[in-house]
Design an enzyme around this catalytic site. Structure first.
Site, mmCIF file in Angstrom:
data_model
loop_
_atom_site.group_PDB
_atom_site.id
_atom_site.type_symbol
_atom_site.label_atom_id
_atom_site.label_comp_id
_atom_site.label_asym_id
_atom_site.label_seq_id
_atom_site.Cartn_x
_atom_site.Cartn_y
_atom_site.Cartn_z
ATOM 1 N N ASP A 127 0.841 -1.200 0.000
ATOM 2 C CA ASP A 127 0.000 0.000 0.000
ATOM 3 C C ASP A 127 0.885 1.264 0.000
ATOM 4 O O ASP A 127 1.957 1.273 0.633
ATOM 5 C CB ASP A 127 -0.858 -0.048 1.279
ATOM 6 N N GLY A 151 -9.410 5.471 2.561
ATOM 7 C CA GLY A 151 -10.034 6.108 3.729
ATOM 8 C C GLY A 151 -11.379 5.502 4.085
ATOM 9 O O GLY A 151 -12.322 6.203 4.463
ATOM 10 N N ASN A 195 -10.616 0.230 0.630
ATOM 11 C CA ASN A 195 -9.487 0.133 1.571
ATOM 12 C C ASN A 195 -9.930 0.354 3.013
ATOM 13 O O ASN A 195 -10.550 1.377 3.335
ATOM 14 C CB ASN A 195 -8.470 1.229 1.246
ATOM 15 N N THR A 249 -7.642 1.672 9.367
ATOM 16 C CA THR A 249 -7.790 2.105 10.762
ATOM 17 C C THR A 249 -8.719 1.164 11.541
ATOM 18 O O THR A 249 -8.466 0.845 12.702
ATOM 19 C CB THR A 249 -8.300 3.567 10.796
#
Ligand code: 13P
Length: 289
Positions: A82, A209, A230, A233
């Site tokens: 990434d 995000g 993607n 977090t």
């Protein structure tokens, strides 16, 4: 099955109107959770790795985990690096058997980004390795790349078309208003740009995000052409909280119990995302295109 390139799986996803989850794994446990969730739902999946994580564990170690986990399932699994700005890292991934790379030249002027991306395509394509590239600047922090709110820049549809023309990208990541990390307020996505860029480039798009976007936002982006979704977090939180929540039930000096709890938490969250993106049951469509 052996590791696959993400190119065919993303073209199938774009044609079929669903999204393939691309989850940022951080170690073997999180990698195993991602593959097991995909296996359980018969879905194609992308395990992606930040450069920092690649450097921690090593190119060959991660590729060996990937081959072992992919070999234990019949669903297609791609191994992707990434947001990479370093061509030496990309070369090392290619040599170690990775199946996909992202070159992030979004910090460069347009012509330099295009030239460097072209060089990456030239390195990767002869080995059947998929390439993702970025245009504009996606806000937030991913790995060691931090883009302040005032520096985030949406991709221009006309520039996007010029960028993708003749490049043979497998997936294109235009900045469209999302940000890496935890959203500070309500994310404001430029849906009209996603639509124009998807139509004008014809390339499957990556939605960066992903953590914190609402379900209907995911569905809308996927319907407009975002074939790669993607999620990083959310994985980091599940990784930490899976461990911490188990510890809170009373400390046990038995690491395997902690790892089991962490694995279960990660698998559950990844599976929910795969269902939401519409990829459940699409494993075979992904290898037929
Ligand atoms: P999040 O950390 O917001 O999920 O973003 C992931 C991403 O886009 C990785 O490139």
């Amino acid at each position: 099955m052996p590791l696959v390139s993400m190119g065919p799986m993303l073209r199938a996803a774009r044609a079929g109107g669903y999204g393939v989850g691309a989850f940022n794994i951080v170690d073997y446990t999180s990698f195993k959770a991602v593959v097991e969730a995909a296996d359980e739902l018969d879905a194609p999946v992308i395990a992606q790795v930040s450069v920092k994580t690649v450097k921690l564990w090593g190119y060959r170690a991660i590729a060996a985990w990937a081959r072992q986990l992919a070999g234990a399932t019949t669903v297609p699994v791609a191994l992707h690096v990434d947001h990479c700005r370093d061509l030496d890292v990309i070369r090392a991934c290619i040599e170690a058997g990775w199946t996909s790379v992202m070159f992030d030249g979004s910090h460069l002027p347009f012509a330099d980004n295009l030239a460097a991306t072209r060089e990456v395509v030239g390195l990767a394509k002869p080995h059947g390795i998929a390439v993702e590239a970025e245009l504009g600047a996606i806000g937030g922090v991913e790995d060691d790349i931090a883009v302040a709110d005032e520096d985030a820049r949406l991709a221009d549809p006309e520039e996007a078309a010029r960028f993708c023309h003749g490049l043979e990208l497998d997936v294109f990541a235009p900045a469209i208003g999302t940000a890496h990390g935890v959203y500070k307020g309500e994310p404001r996505l430029a849906f009209d740009r996603i639509d124009r860029i998807a139509n004008e480039t014809g390339v499957p798009l990556a939605l960066h995000g992903g953590t914190g976007l609402a379900d209907d936002v995911f569905r809308r982006c996927i319907a407009l052409g975002c074939a790669k979704v993607n999620i990083s977090t959310q994985i980091k939180y599940a990784f930490v909280e899976g461990f911490a929540a188990f510890h809170a039930t009373g400390p046990k000096v038995e690491p395997v119990l902690y790892l089991d709890a962490q694995l279960a938490r990660l698998r559950r969250e990844v599976a929910a995302d795969i269902e939401l993106f519409g990829a459940a049951g699409k494993a075979h469509a992904a290898v037929e295109v």
